[in-house]
Design a protein around this motif. Sequence first.
Motif, PDB file in Angstrom:
ATOM      1  N   SER A 270       0.838  -1.210   0.000  1.00 24.93           N
ATOM      2  CA  SER A 270       0.000   0.000   0.000  1.00 24.93           C
ATOM      3  C   SER A 270       0.866   1.250   0.000  1.00 24.93           C
ATOM      4  O   SER A 270       0.539   2.233  -0.665  1.00 24.93           O
ATOM      5  CB  SER A 270      -0.924   0.021   1.228  1.00 24.93           C
ATOM      6  N   ALA A 271       1.951   1.218   0.755  1.00 27.99           N
ATOM      7  CA  ALA A 271       2.865   2.367   0.796  1.00 27.99           C
ATOM      8  C   ALA A 271       3.443   2.631  -0.588  1.00 27.99           C
ATOM      9  O   ALA A 271       3.521   3.776  -1.040  1.00 27.99           O
ATOM     10  CB  ALA A 271       3.978   2.134   1.809  1.00 27.99           C
ATOM     11  N   LEU A 272       3.832   1.560  -1.264  1.00 29.79           N
ATOM     12  CA  LEU A 272       4.365   1.714  -2.619  1.00 29.79           C
ATOM     13  C   LEU A 272       3.289   2.258  -3.561  1.00 29.79           C
ATOM     14  O   LEU A 272       3.542   3.191  -4.328  1.00 29.79           O
ATOM     15  CB  LEU A 272       4.910   0.383  -3.133  1.00 29.79           C
ATOM     16  N   ALA A 273       2.105   1.696  -3.487  1.00 33.79           N
ATOM     17  CA  ALA A 273       1.009   2.144  -4.351  1.00 33.79           C
ATOM     18  C   ALA A 273       0.658   3.605  -4.080  1.00 33.79           C
ATOM     19  O   ALA A 273       0.478   4.396  -5.019  1.00 33.79           O
ATOM     20  CB  ALA A 273      -0.221   1.250  -4.151  1.00 33.79           C
ATOM     21  N   LEU A 274       0.570   3.980  -2.820  1.00 33.86           N
ATOM     22  CA  LEU A 274       0.267   5.377  -2.489  1.00 33.86           C
ATOM     23  C   LEU A 274       1.389   6.299  -2.946  1.00 33.86           C
ATOM     24  O   LEU A 274       1.127   7.424  -3.384  1.00 33.86           O
ATOM     25  CB  LEU A 274       0.028   5.534  -0.987  1.00 33.86           C
ATOM     26  N   GLY A 275       2.629   5.849  -2.828  1.00 33.98           N
ATOM     27  CA  GLY A 275       3.749   6.652  -3.313  1.00 33.98           C
ATOM     28  C   GLY A 275       3.649   6.899  -4.811  1.00 33.98           C
ATOM     29  O   GLY A 275       3.869   8.017  -5.285  1.00 33.98           O
ATOM     30  N   VAL A 276       3.292   5.866  -5.559  1.00 32.19           N
ATOM     31  CA  VAL A 276       3.140   6.008  -7.012  1.00 32.19           C
ATOM     32  C   VAL A 276       1.951   6.910  -7.341  1.00 32.19           C
ATOM     33  O   VAL A 276       2.053   7.809  -8.183  1.00 32.19           O
ATOM     34  CB  VAL A 276       3.003   4.626  -7.690  1.00 32.19           C
ATOM     35  N   ILE A 277       0.826   6.679  -6.680  1.00 32.24           N
ATOM     36  CA  ILE A 277      -0.369   7.501  -6.933  1.00 32.24           C
ATOM     37  C   ILE A 277      -0.084   8.963  -6.603  1.00 32.24           C
ATOM     38  O   ILE A 277      -0.444   9.866  -7.361  1.00 32.24           O
ATOM     39  CB  ILE A 277      -1.571   6.964  -6.120  1.00 32.24           C
ATOM     40  N   ALA A 278       0.567   9.206  -5.475  1.00 34.62           N
ATOM     41  CA  ALA A 278       0.881  10.588  -5.090  1.00 34.62           C
ATOM     42  C   ALA A 278       1.886  11.206  -6.054  1.00 34.62           C
ATOM     43  O   ALA A 278       1.803  12.401  -6.361  1.00 34.62           O
ATOM     44  CB  ALA A 278       1.409  10.630  -3.660  1.00 34.62           C
ATOM     45  N   ALA A 279       2.834  10.420  -6.558  1.00 31.50           N
ATOM     46  CA  ALA A 279       3.796  10.941  -7.535  1.00 31.50           C
ATOM     47  C   ALA A 279       3.075  11.370  -8.808  1.00 31.50           C
ATOM     48  O   ALA A 279       3.338  12.452  -9.346  1.00 31.50           O
ATOM     49  CB  ALA A 279       4.859   9.884  -7.851  1.00 31.50           C
ATOM     50  N   VAL A 280       2.157  10.548  -9.264  1.00 34.20           N
ATOM     51  CA  VAL A 280       1.370  10.902 -10.456  1.00 34.20           C
ATOM     52  C   VAL A 280       0.540  12.152 -10.169  1.00 34.20           C
ATOM     53  O   VAL A 280       0.454  13.064 -11.010  1.00 34.20           O
ATOM     54  CB  VAL A 280       0.478   9.713 -10.894  1.00 34.20           C
ATOM     55  N   GLY A 281      -0.052  12.218  -8.988  1.00 38.94           N
ATOM     56  CA  GLY A 281      -0.836  13.393  -8.607  1.00 38.94           C
ATOM     57  C   GLY A 281       0.016  14.650  -8.548  1.00 38.94           C
ATOM     58  O   GLY A 281      -0.409  15.718  -9.004  1.00 38.94           O
ATOM     59  N   GLN A 282       1.205  14.543  -7.998  1.00 36.50           N
ATOM     60  CA  GLN A 282       2.084  15.706  -7.924  1.00 36.50           C
ATOM     61  C   GLN A 282       2.535  16.142  -9.315  1.00 36.50           C
ATOM     62  O   GLN A 282       2.616  17.331  -9.601  1.00 36.50           O
ATOM     63  CB  GLN A 282       3.299  15.414  -7.037  1.00 36.50           C
ATOM     64  N   PHE A 283       2.800  15.184 -10.172  1.00 38.47           N
ATOM     65  CA  PHE A 283       3.175  15.510 -11.541  1.00 38.47           C
ATOM     66  C   PHE A 283       2.028  16.258 -12.233  1.00 38.47           C
ATOM     67  O   PHE A 283       2.241  17.289 -12.868  1.00 38.47           O
ATOM     68  CB  PHE A 283       3.550  14.239 -12.313  1.00 38.47           C
ATOM     69  N   ALA A 284       0.811  15.739 -12.079  1.00 38.02           N
ATOM     70  CA  ALA A 284      -0.353  16.377 -12.700  1.00 38.02           C
ATOM     71  C   ALA A 284      -0.588  17.775 -12.129  1.00 38.02           C
ATOM     72  O   ALA A 284      -0.893  18.717 -12.881  1.00 38.02           O
ATOM     73  CB  ALA A 284      -1.591  15.501 -12.505  1.00 38.02           C
ATOM     74  N   LEU A 285      -0.438  17.923 -10.829  1.00 42.94           N
ATOM     75  CA  LEU A 285      -0.648  19.225 -10.198  1.00 42.94           C
ATOM     76  C   LEU A 285       0.372  20.247 -10.679  1.00 42.94           C
ATOM     77  O   LEU A 285       0.018  21.375 -11.020  1.00 42.94           O
ATOM     78  CB  LEU A 285      -0.589  19.089  -8.668  1.00 42.94           C
ATOM     79  N   THR A 286       1.625  19.855 -10.722  1.00 47.02           N
ATOM     80  CA  THR A 286       2.650  20.809 -11.163  1.00 47.02           C
ATOM     81  C   THR A 286       2.493  21.136 -12.639  1.00 47.02           C
ATOM     82  O   THR A 286       2.730  22.277 -13.053  1.00 47.02           O
ATOM     83  CB  THR A 286       4.078  20.292 -10.877  1.00 47.02           C
ATOM     84  N   ARG A 287       2.071  20.186 -13.446  1.00 50.10           N
ATOM     85  CA  ARG A 287       1.805  20.459 -14.869  1.00 50.10           C
ATOM     86  C   ARG A 287       0.654  21.448 -15.010  1.00 50.10           C
ATOM     87  O   ARG A 287       0.717  22.368 -15.811  1.00 50.10           O
ATOM     88  CB  ARG A 287       1.456  19.170 -15.621  1.00 50.10           C
ATOM     89  N   ARG A 288      -0.376  21.243 -14.215  1.00 47.72           N
ATOM     90  CA  ARG A 288      -1.554  22.141 -14.261  1.00 47.72           C
ATOM     91  C   ARG A 288      -1.160  23.556 -13.859  1.00 47.72           C
ATOM     92  O   ARG A 288      -1.575  24.533 -14.477  1.00 47.72           O
ATOM     93  CB  ARG A 288      -2.640  21.581 -13.349  1.00 47.72           C
ATOM     94  N   LEU A 289      -0.336  23.663 -12.819  1.00 46.76           N
ATOM     95  CA  LEU A 289       0.124  24.992 -12.384  1.00 46.76           C
ATOM     96  C   LEU A 289       0.971  25.660 -13.461  1.00 46.76           C
ATOM     97  O   LEU A 289       0.885  26.872 -13.672  1.00 46.76           O
ATOM     98  CB  LEU A 289       0.904  24.891 -11.084  1.00 46.76           C
ATOM     99  N   ALA A 290       1.802  24.880 -14.149  1.00 44.98           N
ATOM    100  CA  ALA A 290       2.642  25.427 -15.214  1.00 44.98           C
ATOM    101  C   ALA A 290       1.778  25.940 -16.370  1.00 44.98           C
ATOM    102  O   ALA A 290       2.065  26.987 -16.969  1.00 44.98           O
ATOM    103  CB  ALA A 290       3.621  24.379 -15.718  1.00 44.98           C
ATOM    104  N   ILE A 291       0.692  25.227 -16.669  1.00 51.06           N
ATOM    105  CA  ILE A 291      -0.210  25.641 -17.744  1.00 51.06           C
ATOM    106  C   ILE A 291      -0.969  26.904 -17.353  1.00 51.06           C
ATOM    107  O   ILE A 291      -1.097  27.841 -18.154  1.00 51.06           O
ATOM    108  CB  ILE A 291      -1.191  24.506 -18.084  1.00 51.06           C
ATOM    109  N   GLU A 292      -1.460  26.935 -16.112  1.00 52.43           N
ATOM    110  CA  GLU A 292      -2.238  28.094 -15.650  1.00 52.43           C
ATOM    111  C   GLU A 292      -1.357  29.275 -15.311  1.00 52.43           C
ATOM    112  O   GLU A 292      -1.805  30.403 -15.289  1.00 52.43           O
ATOM    113  CB  GLU A 292      -3.103  27.711 -14.462  1.00 52.43           C
ATOM    114  N   GLY A 293      -0.081  28.995 -14.903  1.00 59.70           N
ATOM    115  CA  GLY A 293       0.817  30.060 -14.468  1.00 59.70           C
ATOM    116  C   GLY A 293       1.384  30.749 -15.628  1.00 59.70           C
ATOM    117  O   GLY A 293       1.621  31.836 -15.869  1.00 59.70           O
TER     118      GLY A 293
END
Length: 185
Positions: free
Chosen positions: A162-185
């Motif tokens: 679960s820790a590994l899965a959450l780490g991967v899910i959170a990494a994907v989420g962080q990537f998506a969030l930073t991409r979204r900020l770069a597009i909006e910023g």
Amino acid sequence: MRDRLLLAAVLLVLVYATLYTQVYVALPLAIRDAGLGTGVYGLVMAVNGVVIVLVQPLALPLLARFASGLLLPVSMLFLGGGIALTGLCHSSWTFGLSVVVRTIGEIGQSGAFQALIAALAPEALRGRYVGAVGLAWGGSAVLGPFAGTRIYAASPGALWLSALALGVIAAVGQFALTRRLAIEG
């Protein structure tokens, strides 16, 4: 509550902090179940401090060169992966090695995510945004021990996966969030 990017960031902090809580909740259980004494937990936790003291001052200037869109997801993978490695540990040195991996992720997340929250927040609302992130940390203090001990009691392997899965899910989420900020910023 209307800022969906803030809500996503708060959720990512909740995942990160809940994962990190397992260092204090499940790691001691894993060390005990490996037949090692309580002093090993102290030594393993000291490894975290030593790595932070020795590596962080050298790493921060290097890490500053990386965009948060890469640094944050990779750091989250190190954190989740390092915690997941605990499931493979059976000796003091292997537990110590898992802590080194996790600590590298911790170092990468430390300042970069706070900078992300500051960039996300309108200037007049920075205090509220930081407060929302603090709420996620507080929530993890309840969620982490509750979920970690129950999953560990059912199956230690399930917790580490679960820790590994959450780490991967959170990494994907962080990537998506930073991409979204770069597009909006």
